[in-house]
Design a protein around this motif. Structure first.
Motif, short mmCIF file in Angstrom:
data_model
loop_
_atom_site.label_atom_id
_atom_site.label_comp_id
_atom_site.label_asym_id
_atom_site.label_seq_id
_atom_site.Cartn_x
_atom_site.Cartn_y
_atom_site.Cartn_z
N ALA A 74 0.85 -1.19 0.00
CA ALA A 74 0.00 0.00 0.00
C ALA A 74 0.89 1.24 0.00
N ILE A 75 0.59 2.18 -0.89
CA ILE A 75 1.41 3.39 -1.00
C ILE A 75 0.62 4.66 -0.74
N GLY A 76 -0.66 4.51 -0.40
CA GLY A 76 -1.47 5.68 -0.13
C GLY A 76 -2.93 5.31 -0.07
N SER A 77 -3.76 6.36 -0.10
CA SER A 77 -5.20 6.15 0.03
C SER A 77 -5.94 7.26 -0.71
N THR A 78 -7.16 6.98 -1.10
CA THR A 78 -8.05 7.97 -1.69
C THR A 78 -9.48 7.55 -1.35
N SER A 79 -10.40 8.48 -1.42
CA SER A 79 -11.78 8.17 -1.01
C SER A 79 -12.81 8.84 -1.89
N PHE A 80 -13.99 8.22 -1.94
CA PHE A 80 -15.20 8.91 -2.37
C PHE A 80 -15.79 9.51 -1.10
N HIS A 81 -16.28 10.72 -1.18
CA HIS A 81 -16.94 11.31 -0.01
C HIS A 81 -17.98 12.33 -0.46
N ASP A 82 -18.77 12.80 0.50
CA ASP A 82 -19.87 13.71 0.20
C ASP A 82 -20.68 13.16 -0.97
N ILE A 83 -21.07 11.90 -0.83
CA ILE A 83 -21.77 11.16 -1.87
C ILE A 83 -23.25 11.55 -1.85
N LEU A 84 -23.73 12.07 -2.98
CA LEU A 84 -25.13 12.50 -3.11
C LEU A 84 -25.78 11.70 -4.24
N PRO A 85 -26.31 10.51 -3.93
CA PRO A 85 -26.85 9.65 -4.99
C PRO A 85 -28.01 10.27 -5.76
N PHE A 86 -28.83 11.07 -5.09
CA PHE A 86 -30.01 11.63 -5.76
C PHE A 86 -29.66 12.65 -6.83
N VAL A 87 -28.54 13.37 -6.62
CA VAL A 87 -28.11 14.33 -7.65
C VAL A 87 -26.93 13.79 -8.44
N LYS A 88 -26.56 12.53 -8.15
CA LYS A 88 -25.48 11.85 -8.87
C LYS A 88 -24.18 12.66 -8.84
N ARG A 89 -23.81 13.02 -7.60
CA ARG A 89 -22.58 13.79 -7.38
C ARG A 89 -21.81 13.18 -6.22
N LEU A 90 -20.50 13.13 -6.36
CA LEU A 90 -19.64 12.75 -5.25
C LEU A 90 -18.33 13.49 -5.40
#
Length: 192
Positions: A74-90
């Motif tokens: 493992a050399i790092g990390s990344t994330s999905f966040h502030d996930i808004l499925p109804f407006v299809k935004r993350l």
């Protein structure tokens, strides 16, 4: 919640972050003493397990570990966040890599895999990024991806040293995706 896939390309694999990645990530954050940079979310080496547990406990965040296929580490990390499925935004964030991987193909590869998944599999409409106003390296990396600067949110974050700071917001929308995908693919091909 989104079901996180395992994504692989160009010698890099993204998979869901688990406690089994703690030892490697503790080593990765020591490569460049990244936790000492005020504008980042990189954990101190002895707090990596807390970092992983916090990521897992956040209802609107899903974290990936970044694996170098050559070493299996493992050399790092990344994330999905502030996930808004109804407006299809993350948003994509909480991204960091061991310093020896900066300015390599790793960030471009990760973003190409994530954006392809977001726009082509999830069929989301908007991807956002945010970074500290003082983190010019991160702003340049986001802009190199083809994201557009949306603006600055003043006084909405506290840096590691306790200073209240501003956030720069960026986004990419689905109608902009194809030329961005072609450009990112070209950058990776040119690098090899």
């Amino acid at each position: 919640m989104l079901a996180l896939p395992t994504l692989s390309s160009n010698g890099i694999t993204l998979k869901p972050l688990t406690l089994s990645n703690a030892t490697d990530l503790a080593e990765a954050c020591q490569d460049g003493e990244l936790w000492k940079i005020n504008e980042t979310s990189v954990p101190e080496p002895d707090k990596v397990m807390d970092y992983i547990n916090t990521a897992a406990s956040m209802p609107d965040r899903q974290a990936f570990v970044v694996i170098d296929d050559l070493t299996g580490k493992a050399i790092g990390s990344t994330s999905f966040h502030d996930i808004l499925p109804f407006v299809k935004r993350l948003e994509i964030g909480y991204t960091w890599y061991a310093k020896s991987y900066w300015r390599t193909h790793v960030n471009t590869t990760c973003k190409l895999m994530l954006l392809t998944y977001i726009f082509e599999t999830l069929e989301y409409q908007t991807v956002g990024w945010r970074t500290n106003i003082g983190n010019h390296r991160s702003q340049q990396a986001i802009e190199r991806l083809g994201a557009k600067k949306d603006g600055v949110i003043r006084g909405n974050r506290v840096c590691r040293n306790g200073v209240i700071s501003d956030t720069v917001m960026y986004s990419l929308i689905k109608s902009e995706w194809l030329p961005v995908k072609l450009e990112l693919t070209k950058k990776l091909n040119d690098a090899h």
